[in-house]
Write a protein that holds these residues in place. Sequence first.
Motif, mmCIF file in Angstrom:
data_model
loop_
_atom_site.group_PDB
_atom_site.id
_atom_site.type_symbol
_atom_site.label_atom_id
_atom_site.label_comp_id
_atom_site.label_asym_id
_atom_site.label_seq_id
_atom_site.Cartn_x
_atom_site.Cartn_y
_atom_site.Cartn_z
ATOM 1 N N SER A 1 -10.267 8.793 30.685
ATOM 2 C CA SER A 1 -11.693 8.506 30.867
ATOM 3 C C SER A 1 -12.412 8.639 29.532
ATOM 4 C CB SER A 1 -12.316 9.481 31.861
ATOM 5 O OG SER A 1 -11.793 9.297 33.148
ATOM 6 N N ASP A 2 -13.400 7.792 29.328
ATOM 7 C CA ASP A 2 -14.234 7.857 28.132
ATOM 8 C C ASP A 2 -15.327 8.893 28.377
ATOM 9 O OD1 ASP A 2 -15.788 7.474 25.895
ATOM 10 O OD2 ASP A 2 -16.437 5.444 26.431
ATOM 11 N N PRO A 3 -15.321 10.007 27.635
ATOM 12 C CA PRO A 3 -16.308 11.059 27.895
ATOM 13 C C PRO A 3 -17.748 10.631 27.612
ATOM 14 C CG PRO A 3 -14.991 11.607 25.963
ATOM 15 C CD PRO A 3 -14.397 10.378 26.563
ATOM 16 N N GLY A 4 -17.942 9.571 26.833
ATOM 17 C CA GLY A 4 -19.293 9.109 26.537
ATOM 18 C C GLY A 4 -19.804 8.086 27.525
ATOM 19 N N SER A 5 -18.983 7.731 28.498
ATOM 20 C CA SER A 5 -19.349 6.704 29.465
ATOM 21 C C SER A 5 -20.195 7.285 30.591
ATOM 22 C CB SER A 5 -18.072 6.099 30.043
ATOM 23 O OG SER A 5 -18.366 5.288 31.150
ATOM 24 N N LEU B 1 -10.382 22.163 37.933
ATOM 25 C CA LEU B 1 -11.480 23.067 37.615
ATOM 26 C C LEU B 1 -12.633 22.231 37.080
ATOM 27 C CD1 LEU B 1 -9.563 25.802 35.575
ATOM 28 C CD2 LEU B 1 -10.317 25.991 37.933
ATOM 29 N N VAL B 2 -13.836 22.511 37.549
ATOM 30 C CA VAL B 2 -15.034 21.893 37.007
ATOM 31 C C VAL B 2 -15.889 23.024 36.464
ATOM 32 C CG1 VAL B 2 -17.094 20.533 37.503
ATOM 33 C CG2 VAL B 2 -14.934 19.962 38.616
ATOM 34 N N GLY C 1 -28.359 17.177 30.466
ATOM 35 C CA GLY C 1 -28.630 17.697 29.129
ATOM 36 C C GLY C 1 -27.632 18.748 28.687
ATOM 37 N N GLU C 2 -26.506 18.857 29.376
ATOM 38 C CA GLU C 2 -25.503 19.872 29.033
ATOM 39 C C GLU C 2 -24.116 19.251 28.994
ATOM 40 O OE1 GLU C 2 -25.609 23.304 31.559
ATOM 41 O OE2 GLU C 2 -27.781 23.485 31.412
ATOM 42 N N GLU C 3 -23.218 19.970 28.305
ATOM 43 C CA GLU C 3 -21.815 19.567 28.289
ATOM 44 C C GLU C 3 -21.100 20.201 29.474
ATOM 45 O OE1 GLU C 3 -19.709 20.149 24.675
ATOM 46 O OE2 GLU C 3 -21.105 18.938 23.518
ATOM 47 N N HIS C 4 -20.119 19.474 30.001
ATOM 48 C CA HIS C 4 -19.347 19.945 31.144
ATOM 49 C C HIS C 4 -17.873 19.692 30.878
ATOM 50 C CE1 HIS C 4 -23.013 20.535 33.455
ATOM 51 N NE2 HIS C 4 -23.421 19.375 32.951
ATOM 52 N N LEU D 1 -11.101 17.312 30.077
ATOM 53 C CA LEU D 1 -12.088 16.294 29.693
ATOM 54 C C LEU D 1 -13.415 17.013 29.505
ATOM 55 C CD1 LEU D 1 -13.048 13.314 29.422
ATOM 56 C CD2 LEU D 1 -13.529 13.399 31.871
ATOM 57 N N GLU D 2 -13.969 16.873 28.311
ATOM 58 C CA GLU D 2 -15.304 17.408 28.035
ATOM 59 C C GLU D 2 -16.268 16.226 27.969
ATOM 60 O OE1 GLU D 2 -15.301 19.884 24.572
ATOM 61 O OE2 GLU D 2 -13.665 21.104 25.322
ATOM 62 N N PHE D 3 -17.370 16.307 28.696
ATOM 63 C CA PHE D 3 -18.317 15.204 28.706
ATOM 64 C C PHE D 3 -19.735 15.744 28.762
ATOM 65 C CE2 PHE D 3 -17.216 16.197 33.027
ATOM 66 C CZ PHE D 3 -18.384 16.064 33.751
ATOM 67 N N TYR D 4 -20.680 14.906 28.414
ATOM 68 C CA TYR D 4 -22.092 15.267 28.340
ATOM 69 C C TYR D 4 -22.859 14.475 29.393
ATOM 70 C CZ TYR D 4 -26.744 15.868 26.301
ATOM 71 O OH TYR D 4 -28.059 16.166 26.106
ATOM 72 N N VAL D 5 -23.678 15.181 30.156
ATOM 73 C CA VAL D 5 -24.550 14.512 31.124
ATOM 74 C C VAL D 5 -25.925 14.401 30.477
ATOM 75 C CG1 VAL D 5 -25.610 14.664 33.400
ATOM 76 C CG2 VAL D 5 -23.261 15.440 33.095
ATOM 77 N N PRO D 6 -26.355 13.150 30.195
ATOM 78 C CA PRO D 6 -27.651 12.988 29.525
ATOM 79 C C PRO D 6 -28.830 13.389 30.417
ATOM 80 C CG PRO D 6 -26.713 10.860 30.090
ATOM 81 C CD PRO D 6 -25.701 11.907 30.471
#
Length: 157
Positions: A56-60, A93-94, A134-137, A150-155
């Motif tokens: 998965s693309d973490p920026g998507s 794990l989330v 606004g945080e990384e998950h 997978l580390e991703f950011y929720v805008p």
Amino acid sequence: MSSESISSLILFIAAMLVAAAVAGTLVTTVTDVSGSIDTHSDGVKEQIDTDFEIISDPGSDAVYDDSSETVSVLVKNTGSTTLASDGSDLDLLVNGEYVTDQVRPEILDDDATSWRRGVVAELEIEVENGLASGEEHRVTVTVNGQTETLEFYVPQS
């Protein structure tokens, strides 16, 4: 003279009994160790043969859907072991919290009936109470001792 030969015979018999007892103990111990190695090697072989990648693309925007509160992770089987398509060998794990609901992988390859080498599956994870914007998950996937994160950011909404 005969007393010397009787004494020697008794010592010889005693030595043979001790040697037989020691040999019997060693054979039993070696058999137990061999059985343990066989049992453990099956698990290690499965671990070595299992490999996967999170693609998965973490920026998507496709990773997290705010309206349905689900995280979608694409996982490609790159190992030689066919992974369970019912998700029974997955641990998720989330943000460090164990996902207790069974997540069933959806095989995305139209020709595939199982999650074998080279096949991509989608994991849809429902997140209770959603993810903060606004945080990384982080989503951590573990299969047979192999782990990928997978580390991703929720805008901001």
